[in-house]
Design a protein around this motif. Structure first.
Motif: not given
Length: 374
Positions: A100-106, A119-124, A145-146, A172-177
């Motif tokens: 559930s951890a993530g970095f919300v930054n629009l 903070e999102n893709t690499a950490f995942t 929004f991904s 959005e891009n990072a979450k999709f990846e």
């Protein structure tokens, strides 16, 4: 049952933690909740979790159980991820992993892109590679929004499309990846997975305790915060023009509903991708009117997107050079809705109407838009 959870000190993660602990206690489940959490400054990981379990916003039934009993169900993983296999491989074998951890930054600023992906893709990827040899399922909490910028009805499957999605920002891009990585790697390993995607998260609405509570004010709350403090700083309100597509909307879903859906879904084998969203989005113009009315800023108007938009005063300039430039892509996007038939069958979707949205902003205003720091 064994469940590993990241982000337990976050907006959504804390509510997922509450749901899991309530189930363990109320149903007499012999379970362990492993929380990946670190110290923050001089505050230990255990102290941070204890605060979440003993505060005024803790669910009453958990608070009555008491910290000592609740901690019997919890084990903290407070080590460098490289040390996890050696220290925990035996005890976490067969666990469900909820990331559930993530970095919300629009942010639309290019210089923020690398940090958002880190903070999102690499950490995942690091989390997945560390734990996948031991777990029974990987559940990734993404964002609706991904989907990227799309119109019409959006289904639950974002990865078997006949077109390439276009993204409004790096988040959005990072979450999709991240989703793509989880799906591809899980399939290659034969590891069950889920992608669960909430839309914009708002305050609690599912019970009678602490209604409209949310520990951190983000997205639409930030707009309300900006104009709340602007209205109180000056006796004269300068006109602000919001650039909008009057047909588009804002999809808001209560945080406690999202947590309940995740809890009721993560063991199901028939769901791999699910959008946790409202049946209909709140019209952007109507939403702006409600928000601005609640915070007391009356001198505003809406205009269509234009290439020759020049700031007409200092407030417009400050707004559009701060949060406004990051929110604008969502205000001018094409209108869309989500297919919620599967979601509705799991748990009826709460109605975020004009009263609910007003109450969410009212709650934030009464609490001076002050985030809870854990």
């Amino acid at each position: 049952m064994k469940v590993i959870l990241t982000g337990a000190t976050g907006v959504l993660g804390s509510h997922i933690m509450y749901e899991i602990l309530e189930s363990f206690v109320q149903n007499g489940i012999d379970g362990t909740l492993y929380l990946i959490s670190r110290a923050k400054g001089k505050v230990s990981a255990k102290e941070r979790i204890s605060k979440l379990l003993s505060s005024s916003y803790t669910p009453k039934n958990l608070k009555e159980i008491g910290l000592e009993t609740l901690h019997q169900y919890i084990q903290l993983i407070d080590v460098d991820l490289s040390e996890v296999p050696e220290a925990y491989s035996n005890i976490i074998q067969g666990a469900y992993f909820i990331h559930s951890a993530g970095f919300v930054n629009l942010s639309t600023d290019e210089e923020q892109r690398d940090k958002i992906f880190e903070e999102n893709t690499a950490f995942t990827k690091t989390i997945f590679e560390t734990f996948s040899p031991f777990i029974t399922k990987f559940i990734y909490i993404s964002t609706a929004f991904s989907s990227g910028e799309r119109s019409g009805i959006i289904g639950n499957d974002f990865h078997n499309l006949d077109f390439e999605p276009r993204f409004r920002n790096a988040y959005e891009n990072a979450k999709f990846e991240s989703e793509k990585f989880v799906i591809e790697q899980s399939n290659s390993l034969g590891l069950p997975f889920q992608i669960l995607r909430p839309s914009v998260i708002g305050g609690k609405m599912m019970g009678t305790e602490n209604n409209y509570f949310i520990p951190k004010f983000m997205v639409f709350y930030l707009l309300a915060k900006f104009f709340h403090f602007t209205a109180n700083k000056s006796s004269k309100q300068l006109n602000v023009r919001f650039i909008v597509n009057s047909a588009t909307g804002l999809n808001i879903i209560p945080v406690d509903y999202v947590a309940k859906i995740i809890f009721n879904t993560f063991q199901r084998e028939d769901i791999q991708q699910l959008n946790i969203v409202n049946r209909t989005s709140f019209n952007i113009v109507s939403g702006l009117e409600l928000i601005m009315n609640e915070v007391g800023y009356s001198n505003f108007s809406t205009v269509s997107d234009t290439f020759d938009f020049d700031y007409q005063n200092s407030i417009e300039k400050i707004y559009y050079e701060s949060i406004g430039k990051h929110l604008k892509p969502y205000f001018i996007t094409d209108a869309n809705e989500y297919d919620t038939s599967m979601l509705q069958s799991i748990l009826p979707i709460p109605n975020v109407d004009a009263t609910a949205l007003t109450n969410m902003i009212h709650y934030a205003r009464m609490h001076k838009f002050k985030d809870i720091k854990v």
